[in-house]
Design an enzyme around this catalytic site. Structure first.
Site, PDB file in Angstrom:
ATOM      1  N   LYS A 118      44.556  44.801  48.858  1.00 29.19           N
ATOM      2  CA  LYS A 118      43.709  45.085  47.586  1.00 29.19           C
ATOM      3  C   LYS A 118      44.087  46.346  47.007  1.00 29.19           C
ATOM      4  O   LYS A 118      43.737  47.369  47.733  1.00 29.19           O
ATOM      5  CB  LYS A 118      42.103  44.924  48.245  1.00 29.19           C
ATOM      6  N   GLY A 171      34.024  42.135  37.714  1.00 26.61           N
ATOM      7  CA  GLY A 171      32.811  41.533  36.668  1.00 26.61           C
ATOM      8  C   GLY A 171      32.710  39.732  36.553  1.00 26.61           C
ATOM      9  O   GLY A 171      32.194  39.504  35.199  1.00 26.61           O
ATOM     10  N   CYS A 201      39.138  51.722  48.748  1.00 21.31           N
ATOM     11  CA  CYS A 201      37.644  51.971  48.658  1.00 21.31           C
ATOM     12  C   CYS A 201      37.560  53.220  48.312  1.00 21.31           C
ATOM     13  O   CYS A 201      38.088  54.211  48.643  1.00 21.31           O
ATOM     14  CB  CYS A 201      37.287  51.763  49.954  1.00 21.31           C
ATOM     15  N   GLY A 243      34.238  45.037  54.747  1.00 20.60           N
ATOM     16  CA  GLY A 243      35.481  45.987  55.513  1.00 20.60           C
ATOM     17  C   GLY A 243      35.093  46.113  56.922  1.00 20.60           C
ATOM     18  O   GLY A 243      33.841  46.223  57.131  1.00 20.60           O
TER      19      GLY A 243
HETATM   20  C1  LIG Z   1      28.147  46.989  47.256  1.00 21.88           C
HETATM   21  C2  LIG Z   1      29.571  46.668  47.052  1.00 21.88           C
HETATM   22  C3  LIG Z   1      30.183  47.047  48.344  1.00 21.88           C
HETATM   23  C4  LIG Z   1      31.697  46.730  48.317  1.00 21.88           C
HETATM   24  N1  LIG Z   1      32.548  46.750  49.461  1.00 21.88           N
HETATM   25  C5  LIG Z   1      33.720  46.311  49.530  1.00 21.88           C
HETATM   26  C6  LIG Z   1      34.346  46.606  50.749  1.00 21.88           C
HETATM   27  O1  LIG Z   1      33.913  46.727  51.894  1.00 21.88           O
HETATM   28  N2  LIG Z   1      35.864  46.063  50.853  1.00 21.88           N
HETATM   29  C7  LIG Z   1      36.441  45.897  49.583  1.00 21.88           C
HETATM   30  O2  LIG Z   1      37.726  45.756  49.531  1.00 21.88           O
HETATM   31  N3  LIG Z   1      35.849  46.145  48.797  1.00 21.88           N
HETATM   32  C8  LIG Z   1      34.481  46.223  48.321  1.00 21.88           C
HETATM   33  N4  LIG Z   1      33.814  46.198  47.136  1.00 21.88           N
HETATM   34  C9  LIG Z   1      34.550  45.827  45.850  1.00 21.88           C
HETATM   35  C10 LIG Z   1      34.329  44.306  45.536  1.00 21.88           C
HETATM   36  O3  LIG Z   1      34.820  43.451  46.507  1.00 21.88           O
HETATM   37  C11 LIG Z   1      35.237  43.957  44.224  1.00 21.88           C
HETATM   38  O4  LIG Z   1      36.364  44.469  44.266  1.00 21.88           O
HETATM   39  C12 LIG Z   1      34.537  44.896  43.139  1.00 21.88           C
HETATM   40  O5  LIG Z   1      33.129  45.027  43.059  1.00 21.88           O
HETATM   41  C13 LIG Z   1      34.791  44.281  41.736  1.00 21.88           C
HETATM   42  O6  LIG Z   1      34.076  42.865  41.480  1.00 21.88           O
HETATM   43  P1  LIG Z   1      32.872  42.622  40.888  1.00 21.88           P
HETATM   44  O7  LIG Z   1      32.780  43.316  39.659  1.00 21.88           O
HETATM   45  O8  LIG Z   1      32.802  41.230  40.814  1.00 21.88           O
HETATM   46  O9  LIG Z   1      31.653  43.282  41.773  1.00 21.88           O
HETATM   47  C14 LIG Z   1      32.245  46.432  47.140  1.00 21.88           C
HETATM   48  C15 LIG Z   1      31.542  46.319  46.083  1.00 21.88           C
HETATM   49  C16 LIG Z   1      30.220  46.289  46.049  1.00 21.88           C
HETATM   50  C17 LIG Z   1      29.652  46.233  44.587  1.00 21.88           C
END
Ligand SMILES: Cc1cc2nc3c(=O)[nH]c(=O)nc-3n(C[C@H](O)[C@H](O)[C@H](O)COP(=O)(O)O)c2cc1C
Ligand SMILES: Cc1cc2nc3c(=O)[nH]c(=O)nc-3n(C[C@H](O)[C@H](O)[C@H](O)COP(=O)(O)OP(=O)(O)OC[C@H]3O[C@@H](n4cnc5c(N)ncnc54)[C@H](O)[C@@H]3O)c2cc1C
Ligand SMILES: Cc1cc2nc3c(=O)[nH]c(=O)nc-3n(C[C@H](O)[C@H](O)[C@H](O)COP(=O)(O)OP(=O)(O)OC[C@H]3O[C@@H](n4cnc5c(N)ncnc54)[C@H](O)[C@@H]3O)c2cc1C
Ligand SMILES: Cc1cc2nc3c(=O)[nH]c(=O)nc-3n(C[C@H](O)[C@H](O)[C@H](O)COP(=O)(O)O)c2cc1C
Ligand code: FES
Ligand code: FES
Lengths: 307, 271, 307, 271
Positions: A167, A246, A132, A48
């Site tokens: 998003k 996931g 977020c 972000g």
């Molecule tokens: C450590 C961390 C930081 C994240 N930072 C952002 C971010 O800055 N902006 C955003 O839209 N989503 C952010 N997310 C969400 C991820 O982009 C994603 O939508 C979410 O983790 C689900 O996917 P996953 O299960 O594969 O991690 C973050 C997730 C994690 C784990």
């Protein structure tokens, strides 16, 4: 080589394959360059970026949970100017589309970031993060009601002609309602899910592990919720859906595409295996090849589309 | 050392041995030729303890020693991951990302070094003391632990340090009291050119203050919960006078003078 | 024996300890009698009981997910008359409070079940399930808007003087809003969470594994979401909260109580270890004893209450 | 048999051996004195494969044989749980809930039985054939598999059955074709008093129809995805003429005449 056409479209963008990085889990891409040939990804989505620098939240910022994790990073970032001076020029040298995740405390802050980025040729698309859970002002607050979501998207749409992805938050009663609201305001695509609001309490200290109490749940634990929401949204809107939540392997990615995602993103899994993204991209190609599927887009929504 | 950071990589590793070495502390030896050949003192590996899969994140561990294509880790069992690690047996396969982070720096012209290790803080000191000894630097070690049975790596330290003094909370070895008493004495007596500290954060902070008072450069090795281990996720931030730094790539070793103690992360609310 | 006072109150009910069974995961209690001395539990909560018999959903009805499972049982049950003639007399012989989970397609159906049960002395409390995601009419539809939730609770409250617990859905933007709405209609307690709506798609058949598509996610995977919601609701209402979602051991139960739950329920974990409930009850007592906590109620909300 | 169902219990078990016995099929032997002493032919155990914890539910497996305080399971690797099971080695500890379910029934006065097993359907037939042989009942076995290398428990069956005939899809052993061809022939030729069937559900259904046509009582052993295994969760329902039944406690063995094929569970929508 293979005969599977792996290209997908998201708005005006054509990606060489459907596999992107999930915002905030892949740094600016630079951190993964030792492990991943970025040119083999569909797109890199940055963390972000806000107008002013943000300090993020106090530590600890993560805690592990069954098949998942909570994070409370709080969108720490150096602000859009520093981003354009630092990470962006580096990314511009790689042969991969760059999507910048945009955050703000108010609609006009989102717009200010979008406006600044609109002039950057190296930026291929914006992903407006109205989901977020880790900031008090802005963030998820915008993603949980239709008027607020519409408001942010309208402000951003007014100042950019780049492909606009919104998003979405999973922390809502009806995600299709929000999806339709942002589609109506001119979003070119939606991405989902962001993290689920969760909490872990430390039974030794009797306090939440994260200083802010709540954090965002991600990882395999949330996958069934994410697949369900992608399934719902893909049938509710006519713009492309980018699915995430996931994903750890090609099979998981295929599940999202069958549910209706035109592209997918890998998040938490990068922490466990930093090469996950390329593995998913290659695996998805093999998945199609093994089934005689000529175009990866044939998977999109196959679980509900009439033959 | 560590001016050129070796490129980290994922390396499959095989367990060579895994056994208790002190009360509550075990040593696991991993066959890891690439990492063993590249790692610098104070660096760490991000370990995937793969046979047990109801936790998903890697766990960071300092490399205690590296030789003959193998790395040694000293670890204490504190939770899910380390409990699983304790169950590992010879020939189990895991993998590491490593070597990671910035390790200890030896300032030019160093002749005498003081190494202060509290409890598991001895873990990242093994390679350091070896390296200092190789370079002919005179090393004094001040080591603390709850009791004699929990003093780690005694043989290594006794062999390579000019002086090794200990303190235990219960007086079962050396001074009865905290290692910070020893470090204060040493700083007063025999002014070192540099001080290296690892242990519980409050102890590191006290030693850092002692060094600041004595005008001696001090390096500390800080632990943070780590997600990626490679600088991408911002879960491991340390507040420094130059802003927020990531323990995994900018550290884990920091100049003590740069650290702003007790202030990690941003303000509440992320503004 | 121990000096920890384990008793807790839920409405007019006093439970000998805070550990109950989660509806639908413990049959009528009878199925677990080979493994559990029911008199050592705080209460037994039965599966959902409707007015007429319900056939439930087509098979397969469950699918495993990372640290969790989806179910789509669909509230199969023989109806309230058969329940009163069969399971209830058996339960009445055990030395344990009986809480009956009540379901319906319309508010008047809920009321009809409640009215029938009101005359049964063996029934100590009703848990009104407005949160089952596995039926088309009723179930979760009632639990996701305040007016619908209020409507069901009002109808039931009118026909019963028994302790009335309302089971809330996690599939909402703001769970505190629903909790307050049902409190206002005279609910004596709320229980949460029911399952999160999820989906798994079979990448061999390209179809959802469950015939209805969606199912309800339960198990350790959802625990952070459940703890967060209990934390929110406990601070928003003044009636007791019964916490559940992924509890597998005493430590997990303590987490819910620290978040503000006055009692807890064990669901999916019963399938893995049928003795989990008693283990949690005993472990919770040891948890308190080891910390010099004299009353288990001292845990309730300790993570946020001012000392 | 199985009129008195033994009380199920949780029993910790220890792996005695675990090895391939046919293409894609392994046999695991577990030290499980209580279960081995109580189990009846056709019953199953609900196994917790505990060292691998990223799945959480138990897995149901028929007891193939039970003797000397040990139970034998024949299993095919199809997913997460069975893959983990394949990794188990001697002395690993797991636990079972068992014995569970209603097994095969032997109608009074039975003199001749036909056992029809397709693929893994041979698994619950081991104890059955032993029991029938003990009682002096003449057993004909009709067994099918994709290929000769996948025919299970040949020795046991050859020793105890008066006749054992096989069919393989590829003709590598016995008849080239489906086992249902053999069962049809047998029913026609040598009218048995009872038919026992296990294998893929479509095959069971065909044999059930053949038996209905021939007027011979038929029992089938049905598989369903199981949550609790003890009758509480209703995930394993089978539609019968007497309503929905639970495979875990009312089955897995059902009278074929009672089964309503292809109609499991309620109507869409749960109404
Ligand atoms: C450590 C961390 C930081 C994240 N930072 C952002 C971010 O800055 N902006 C955003 O839209 N989503 C952010 N997310 C969400 C991820 O982009 C994603 O939508 C979410 O983790 C689900 O996917 P996953 O299960 O594969 O991690 C973050 C997730 C994690 C784990
Ligand atoms: C750079 C670095 C080097 C390290 N080197 C060593 C080493 O050589 N030997 C060793 O034994 N440990 C070392 N650690 C700490 C080690 O990573 C943790 O003990 C381990 O991750 C705990 O995993 P677990 O699953 O057993 O505990 P968890 O179940 O994850 O946690 C158990 C408890 O320990 C706390 N905890 C976990 N990790 C940390 C951490 N990094 N800092 C503070 N508290 C923590 C948790 O908050 C929790 O309360 C190091 C950490 C870092 C960051
Ligand atoms: C009473 C009973 C007795 C059984 N006996 C045996 C036996 O002796 N030997 C043996 O190899 N297997 C037996 N099974 C089947 C065995 O339980 C499954 O193969 C096993 O649970 C699969 O676990 P998994 O984690 O490897 O697969 P999963 O990852 O859980 O599933 C893999 C695939 O197999 C399907 N599947 C899993 N379980 C079943 C099932 N029960 N019915 C139909 N499809 C299923 C899933 O839908 C999925 O598509 C029995 C099942 C029952 C109900
Ligand atoms: C198989 C199954 C059946 C369920 N049936 C019901 C039900 O009839 N009524 C109800 O209110 N909740 C029902 N639930 C939800 C549970 O009571 C509980 O709220 C949920 O599973 C979360 O707890 P857990 O993670 O401990 O399982 C069911 C859950 C499962 C897994
Ligand atoms: S652990 Fe991810 S940035 Fe340090
Ligand atoms: S598996 Fe739970 S009722 Fe049969």
């Amino acid at each position: 080589m293979s005969t599977v056409d792996m290209r997908v479209r998201v708005g005006a963008l054509e990606l060489r394959n459907p596999v992107m990085t999930a915002s905030g889990t892949f740094g600016s891409g630079r951190e993964y360059a030792d492990f991943v040939d970025l040119s083999r990804l569909g797109a890199v989505v940055t963390k972000g970026v806000s107008f002013e620098p943000w300090a993020g939240n106090p530590s600890p910022r993560i805690v592990e949970t069954p098949s998942g994790m909570l994070n409370s990073i709080g969108l720490q970032n150096p602000g859009v100017e520093a981003f354009c001076a630092g990470d962006l020029p580096w990314l511009a040298q790689r042969d991969v589309p760059v999507i910048v995740n945009v955050v703000g405390h108010r609609a006009d802050e989102y717009a200010a970031v979008a406006e600044r980025l609109d002039s950057e040729q190296a930026v291929h698309a914006l992903e407006v993060n109205i989901s977020c859970p880790n900031v008090d002002a802005g963030g998820m607050a915008f993603g949980t009601t239709c008027p607020a979501a519409a408001d942010v998207v309208r402000s951003v749409r007014a100042v950019t002609s780049k492909t606009l992805i919104v998003k979405l938050s999973p922390n809502v009663t009806d995600v299709t309602e929000i999806a339709r609201a942002v589609e109506a305001e001119g979003a070119d695509a939606v991405s989902l899910i962001n993290t689920l609001l969760g909490m872990v309490i430390d039974t030794r200290t009797f306090k939440p592990v994260l200083p802010r109490g709540v954090g965002g749940l991600s990882g395999p634990a949330v996958r069934p919720v994410a697949v369900r929401m992608v399934w719902q949204v893909a049938q509710a809107v006519s713009i492309p859906v980018i699915g995430m939540g996931g994903i750890t392997c090609a099979n998981d990615a295929a599940e999202f595409m069958l549910a209706g995602a035109s592209a997918v993103a890998v998040g938490t899994a990068n922490f466990i295996d930093p090469t996950t993204t390329v593995g998913v991209a290659e695996g998805l190609e093999r998945f199609c090849a093994a089934r005689g599927i000529g175009r990866v887009t044939d998977l999109v929504g196959a679980a509900w589309k009439k033959q | 050392m560590c001016t050129e950071v070796p490129t980290p990589a994922i390396e499959p590793v095989v367990v060579v041995s895994n056994e208790r070495v002190a009360e509550g502390v075990s040593r696991i030896v991993l066959d890891a030729p690439r990492t063993a050949g590249a790692v610098e003192p104070g660096q760490f590996v991000h370990l995937r303890i793969s046979r047990h899969a109801d936790f998903i994140l890697r766990r960071p561990f300092s490399v205690h020693r590296a030789r003959d294509g193998r790395i040694e880790i000293l670890y204490q069992v504190v939770g899910l991951g380390t409990r699983a690690l304790e169950d590992a047996v010879r020939d189990d396969v895991m993998d590491v990302i490593g070597p990671l982070g910035h390790g200890w720096r030896v300032p030019d012209g160093t002749k005498r070094a003081l190494v202060v290790a509290g409890g598991l803080g001895a873990a990242p000191m093994g390679m350091l003391v070896e390296r200092l000894a190789e370079r002919g630097i005179e090393v004094t070690l001040a080591q603390g632990a709850p009791s004699a049975g929990r003093l780690l790596a005694r043989e290594l330290f006794d062999n390579l340090c000019s002086r090794a003094i200990v303190a235990t909370d219960d007086g079962s070895a050396g001074l009865c009291g905290f290692v910070t008493v020893l470090s204060a004495e040493q700083l007063g007596r025999d002014r070192p050119d540099v001080v290296y500290v690892c242990g519980p954060e409050p102890m590191q902070r006290i030693v850092a203050d002692q060094c600041a008072g004595a005008g001696v450069p001090c390096q500390v090795s800080l632990e943070r919960l780590m997600g990626c281990g490679i600088g991408a996720c911002l879960s491991c931030v340390v507040t420094t006078r130059n802003g927020l730094k990531r323990a995994c790539v900018d550290g884990p070793v920091f100049d003590a003078a740069d650290v702003v103690w007790d202030a990690d992360g941003g303000q509440e609310g992320g503004r």
